[in-house]
Write a protein that holds these residues in place. Structure first.
Motif, mmCIF file in Angstrom:
data_model
loop_
_atom_site.group_PDB
_atom_site.id
_atom_site.type_symbol
_atom_site.label_atom_id
_atom_site.label_comp_id
_atom_site.label_asym_id
_atom_site.label_seq_id
_atom_site.Cartn_x
_atom_site.Cartn_y
_atom_site.Cartn_z
ATOM 1 N N ASP A 39 46.395 42.809 34.954
ATOM 2 C CA ASP A 39 46.728 43.373 36.263
ATOM 3 C C ASP A 39 48.159 43.011 36.627
ATOM 4 O O ASP A 39 48.936 43.846 37.079
ATOM 5 C CB ASP A 39 45.757 42.829 37.316
ATOM 6 N N HIS A 40 48.491 41.728 36.460
ATOM 7 C CA HIS A 40 49.854 41.275 36.764
ATOM 8 C C HIS A 40 50.129 39.927 36.123
ATOM 9 O O HIS A 40 49.218 39.257 35.646
ATOM 10 C CB HIS A 40 50.095 41.187 38.282
ATOM 11 N N ILE A 41 51.393 39.568 36.131
ATOM 12 C CA ILE A 41 51.813 38.204 35.804
ATOM 13 C C ILE A 41 52.621 37.694 37.003
ATOM 14 O O ILE A 41 53.016 38.488 37.863
ATOM 15 C CB ILE A 41 52.692 38.128 34.540
ATOM 16 N N ASN A 163 53.652 31.900 34.920
ATOM 17 C CA ASN A 163 52.731 30.798 35.237
ATOM 18 C C ASN A 163 51.288 31.250 35.159
ATOM 19 O O ASN A 163 50.387 30.451 35.031
ATOM 20 C CB ASN A 163 53.059 30.132 36.572
ATOM 21 N N HIS A 164 51.028 32.566 35.271
ATOM 22 C CA HIS A 164 49.691 33.089 34.947
ATOM 23 C C HIS A 164 49.752 34.534 34.496
ATOM 24 O O HIS A 164 50.666 35.264 34.851
ATOM 25 C CB HIS A 164 48.702 32.921 36.097
ATOM 26 N N PHE A 165 48.757 34.880 33.710
ATOM 27 C CA PHE A 165 48.407 36.261 33.415
ATOM 28 C C PHE A 165 47.116 36.525 34.196
ATOM 29 O O PHE A 165 46.407 35.584 34.558
ATOM 30 C CB PHE A 165 48.184 36.472 31.916
ATOM 31 N N THR A 166 46.832 37.778 34.461
ATOM 32 C CA THR A 166 45.693 38.134 35.311
ATOM 33 C C THR A 166 44.877 39.236 34.658
ATOM 34 O O THR A 166 45.385 40.343 34.437
ATOM 35 C CB THR A 166 46.198 38.630 36.675
ATOM 36 N N VAL A 167 43.625 38.932 34.340
ATOM 37 C CA VAL A 167 42.756 39.948 33.740
ATOM 38 C C VAL A 167 42.329 40.943 34.819
ATOM 39 O O VAL A 167 41.884 40.548 35.897
ATOM 40 C CB VAL A 167 41.487 39.300 33.133
ATOM 41 N N GLU A 208 40.149 41.515 45.366
ATOM 42 C CA GLU A 208 39.459 40.230 45.221
ATOM 43 C C GLU A 208 40.053 39.522 44.008
ATOM 44 O O GLU A 208 40.302 40.155 42.983
ATOM 45 C CB GLU A 208 37.959 40.437 44.983
ATOM 46 N N GLN A 209 40.270 38.206 44.153
ATOM 47 C CA GLN A 209 40.908 37.436 43.087
ATOM 48 C C GLN A 209 40.251 36.066 42.935
ATOM 49 O O GLN A 209 39.759 35.507 43.926
ATOM 50 C CB GLN A 209 42.384 37.170 43.446
ATOM 51 N N SER A 210 40.295 35.537 41.716
ATOM 52 C CA SER A 210 39.967 34.126 41.526
ATOM 53 C C SER A 210 40.860 33.608 40.402
ATOM 54 O O SER A 210 41.520 34.389 39.719
ATOM 55 C CB SER A 210 38.486 33.937 41.169
ATOM 56 N N TYR A 233 44.838 30.900 34.667
ATOM 57 C CA TYR A 233 44.463 32.291 34.380
ATOM 58 C C TYR A 233 43.851 32.867 35.644
ATOM 59 O O TYR A 233 43.118 32.164 36.354
ATOM 60 C CB TYR A 233 43.448 32.319 33.222
ATOM 61 N N GLU A 234 44.164 34.112 35.922
ATOM 62 C CA GLU A 234 43.657 34.741 37.150
ATOM 63 C C GLU A 234 42.835 35.983 36.806
ATOM 64 O O GLU A 234 43.014 36.577 35.736
ATOM 65 C CB GLU A 234 44.852 35.115 38.036
ATOM 66 N N PHE A 235 41.961 36.371 37.751
ATOM 67 C CA PHE A 235 41.081 37.533 37.590
ATOM 68 C C PHE A 235 41.187 38.367 38.858
ATOM 69 O O PHE A 235 41.128 37.817 39.959
ATOM 70 C CB PHE A 235 39.646 37.056 37.345
ATOM 71 N N LYS A 257 46.648 30.910 48.531
ATOM 72 C CA LYS A 257 45.689 29.987 47.891
ATOM 73 C C LYS A 257 45.828 29.992 46.368
ATOM 74 O O LYS A 257 45.597 28.968 45.717
ATOM 75 C CB LYS A 257 44.250 30.365 48.269
ATOM 76 N N ILE A 258 46.188 31.138 45.797
ATOM 77 C CA ILE A 258 46.366 31.199 44.333
ATOM 78 C C ILE A 258 47.507 30.260 43.899
ATOM 79 O O ILE A 258 47.420 29.611 42.853
ATOM 80 C CB ILE A 258 46.666 32.646 43.868
ATOM 81 N N PHE A 259 48.560 30.166 44.728
ATOM 82 C CA PHE A 259 49.651 29.236 44.406
ATOM 83 C C PHE A 259 49.104 27.830 44.142
ATOM 84 O O PHE A 259 49.679 27.077 43.350
ATOM 85 C CB PHE A 259 50.653 29.149 45.575
HETATM 86 NI NI NI Z 1 48.444 36.356 40.663
#
Ligand code: NI
Ligand code: OOG
Length: 264
Positions: A39-41, A163-167, A208-210, A233-235, A257-259
């Motif tokens: 989805d994003h980085i 710092n993250h990839f996001t599925v 929605e994210q986790s 890693y994010e979703f 909050k993801i930060f």
């Molecule tokens: Ni993100």
């Protein structure tokens, strides 16, 4: 699209080697025979002229990305923008920068001393985006910065990289809910970021994210190696807007909050 793929491959290699080795395992858990869609980085930087958000955005703009959204995080003293490519398969890019001038004069001077070590020539090669730390740092300075801003410490220690990839959960066959993914990850021993609840956002805000809590990774400081939080890693699950298109922006309250996925 080839240049996009090349850049993201290089970012991914740096991310799994240096910042988030467990991402390869998470990837294997979720993979369904076809490569996962991202989805994003996200990338982090300081808002100083030599290395500001615009400098990180430039290589993405050069391959067709456009600025699409602006975000403010007052308490964390961060500003961010996100970028999209006309090809919907290209991951979105979320770039944040620390508002250095809003911190103590000690933090400001410390960060300036780091950034002044960056050779201007390095910033003209897109490889700086996954080049890690372009300055020397000792562990005490990392701790000093972290005490005032977790983000400042993280960035000083790791430098540049995703710092993250996001599925993108929308693309998965086996899973439709973020909670199901969290359950699988927990079952496999991963820690989920629970700041603000394990699922951030809702269908109402169309996102929605986790995320996992960051891996602890070894970093070489001037005075030796130490293990500190690296990448995570994010979703993400996106919902359609009234016109039927999936919402493509970010949600400030959730991002805030993801930060915290890189907190100690
Ligand atoms: Ni993100
Ligand atoms: C970025 C955090 C925000 C999102 O998806 O909302 C974010 C970061 O940790 O650098 O990625």
């Amino acid at each position: 699209m080839e240049r996009v793929e090349q850049l993201f491959n290089a970012l991914w290699q740096d991310y799994i080697q240096r910042l988030c080795p467990s991402a390869a395992q998470v990837h294997d858990l979720l993979e369904e025979g076809e490569p996962l869609l991202n989805d994003h980085i996200a990338l982090r930087t300081f808002n100083l002229p030599q290395v500001g958000l615009d400098r990180l955005a430039a290589p993405f703009i050069a391959i067709g990305y456009k600025p699409c959204g602006k975000y403010h995080f007052e308490a964390k003293k961060l500003y961010a923008e996100h970028f999209e490519h006309p090809n919907p398969l290209a991951p979105k890019v979320f770039i944040s920068e620390l508002m250095v001038g809003q911190f103590s004069s000690l933090l400001q001077q410390t960060v300036r001393d780091l950034v002044n070590q960056v050779p201007e020539s390095a910033m003209h090669d897109p490889a700086f985006l996954y080049g890690g730390r372009l300055w020397d740092l000792d562990y005490a300075t990392y701790e000093l910065l972290s005490a005032e801003s977790e983000y400042a410490g993280w960035l000083a220690a790791h430098g540049f990289g995703a710092n993250h990839f996001t599925v993108s959960i929308n693309q998965l066959e086996q899973f439709t809910e973020i909670q199901e993914v969290n359950h699988l990850l927990r079952h496999n021993g991963f820690l989920i970021n629970e700041s603000g609840g394990e699922v951030k956002g809702s269908p109402e805000v169309m996102l929605e994210q986790s995320s996992t809590m960051a891996d602890r990774v070894p970093v070489s400081f001037l005075d030796g190696k130490k293990e500190i939080p690296g990448g995570f890693y994010e979703f993400a699950k996106r919902y359609p807007m009234e016109d039927g298109e999936l919402y493509s922006g970010f949600v400030e309250a959730s991002a805030d909050k993801i930060f915290e996925s890189t907190n100690q």
